[in-house]
Design a protein around this motif. Structure first.
Motif, mmCIF file in Angstrom:
data_model
loop_
_atom_site.group_PDB
_atom_site.id
_atom_site.type_symbol
_atom_site.label_atom_id
_atom_site.label_comp_id
_atom_site.label_asym_id
_atom_site.label_seq_id
_atom_site.Cartn_x
_atom_site.Cartn_y
_atom_site.Cartn_z
ATOM 1 N N ASN A 86 47.238 -14.040 -19.493
ATOM 2 C CA ASN A 86 48.303 -14.663 -19.181
ATOM 3 C C ASN A 86 49.505 -13.776 -18.150
ATOM 4 O O ASN A 86 50.123 -13.224 -17.554
ATOM 5 N N ASP A 87 49.697 -12.266 -19.314
ATOM 6 C CA ASP A 87 49.951 -10.434 -19.082
ATOM 7 C C ASP A 87 49.088 -10.346 -17.635
ATOM 8 O O ASP A 87 50.087 -9.584 -16.860
ATOM 9 N N VAL A 88 48.001 -10.531 -18.069
ATOM 10 C CA VAL A 88 47.002 -10.333 -16.418
ATOM 11 C C VAL A 88 47.652 -10.656 -15.375
ATOM 12 O O VAL A 88 48.005 -9.611 -14.113
ATOM 13 N N VAL A 118 45.103 -7.358 -24.202
ATOM 14 C CA VAL A 118 45.976 -7.567 -23.570
ATOM 15 C C VAL A 118 45.679 -8.821 -23.440
ATOM 16 O O VAL A 118 44.187 -9.983 -22.904
ATOM 17 N N GLY A 119 46.406 -10.276 -23.162
ATOM 18 C CA GLY A 119 46.457 -11.417 -22.935
ATOM 19 C C GLY A 119 45.675 -11.701 -21.021
ATOM 20 O O GLY A 119 46.685 -10.654 -20.888
ATOM 21 N N THR A 150 38.918 -12.468 -19.384
ATOM 22 C CA THR A 150 39.878 -11.393 -20.247
ATOM 23 C C THR A 150 38.610 -11.192 -21.443
ATOM 24 O O THR A 150 37.831 -12.798 -22.042
ATOM 25 N N ASN A 180 53.420 -10.719 -10.202
ATOM 26 C CA ASN A 180 54.403 -9.868 -9.322
ATOM 27 C C ASN A 180 53.976 -8.787 -8.690
ATOM 28 O O ASN A 180 55.536 -8.773 -7.272
ATOM 29 N N ALA A 195 50.102 -12.203 -14.506
ATOM 30 C CA ALA A 195 51.707 -12.030 -14.635
ATOM 31 C C ALA A 195 52.069 -10.319 -13.493
ATOM 32 O O ALA A 195 52.300 -10.860 -12.634
ATOM 33 N N LEU A 196 51.361 -9.636 -14.456
ATOM 34 C CA LEU A 196 50.907 -8.235 -13.314
ATOM 35 C C LEU A 196 51.030 -8.342 -11.647
ATOM 36 O O LEU A 196 51.073 -7.988 -11.003
#
Length: 255
Positions: A130-132, A127-128, A188, A138, A134-135
């Motif tokens: 940036n995905d963490v 899991v990147g 991460t 948001n 963003a979650l």
């Protein structure tokens, strides 16, 4: 495999004796002209807090402490995550066994200030960072009822290798949105053998007009309680006498 992110920050203190008259000054005022070492878009307390979140030396003359102590929080599964919060705040423990999530949400009673820290979280797959981020961002927008586009003041994206084996990444964002300012970071580390991403997360958000004050009243004092600080340095009541030389370490009128 269980991974805990430890608040390990290289902090320079310019320690000196302070008279009791200085205790009436607002700490945030001392850093109005502070410049970040890594983001030219921000100055003052927000620049200092941004650098602190990156583990950079910051010239604090005192260890930040809670001026109006309230209740104490200790995580039932992770006692190392324990601290006293200011009066007017409450803490909710985060424990999600399915993803090995351990953390805490500290919220001011008006719901406008949040300090969220998750030192341990395991996600399946690669899991990147940036995905963490963003979650988390948001989710923060949803909780605070923001539906627009934020102003991204500062951003960090770094990658590396831990122990010569594990890919790692660190990402951070300093955002302004609606009436709020927030500093969000995530770290991460990927175990490719287990196909698991170990993650730690921090969110600090407050009204923009209060953010500087809240950094010194809440965010930094809680964070510093998670660091090991020797008593020959700690000055809990900010009277200029270290705790190990102070007969009344929590009373600034006596020592």
């Amino acid at each position: 495999m269980k991974h805990f992110a430890i608040l390990s920050l290289s902090i320079i203190f310019l320690l000196s004796s302070c008279s009791k008259d200085n205790n009436n000054e607002t700490p945030a005022n001392d850093f109005r002209n502070f410049n970040s070492q890594i983001c030219t878009n921000v100055t003052g307390v927000q620049a200092l807090y941004w650098d602190y979140a990156h583990g950079l030396p910051v010239p604090l003359t005192q260890i930040p402490t809670i001026a109006n102590p309230g209740t104490q929080f200790i995580h039932t599964q992770y006692p190392g995550l324990g601290f006293t919060m200011p009066a007017g705040y409450s803490a909710t423990e985060i424990t999600i066994p399915q993803i090995q999530a351990l953390g805490v949400n500290v919220v001011r009673n008006d719901n406008n200030v949040v300090w969220r820290y998750i030192p341990s979280l395991s996600l399946q797959g690669n899991v990147g960072v940036n995905d963490v981020l963003a979650l988390e961002i948001n989710n923060m927008f949803s909780v605070l009822g923001f539906n627009g586009s934020p102003q991204v003041v500062c951003t960090t994206n770094e990658t590396g290798i831990i122990a010569g084996t594990f890919p790692s990444a660190f990402g951070a964002r300093l955002l302004r949105f609606g009436n709020f300012t927030a500093l969000v970071w995530a770290r991460t580390m990927v175990d490719t053998t287990l196909n698991v991403t170990f993650t730690s997360i921090s969110v600090s958000v407050a009204p923009t007009t209060e953010f500087d004050a809240v950094v010194f009243e809440t965010f930094l004092p809680i964070s510093f309680q998670l660091l090991f600080i020797d008593n020959d340095v700690r000055d809990s009541d900010l009277d200029g006498f270290p705790d190990n030389q102070d007969n009344f370490p929590f009373d600034p009128t006596r020592h």
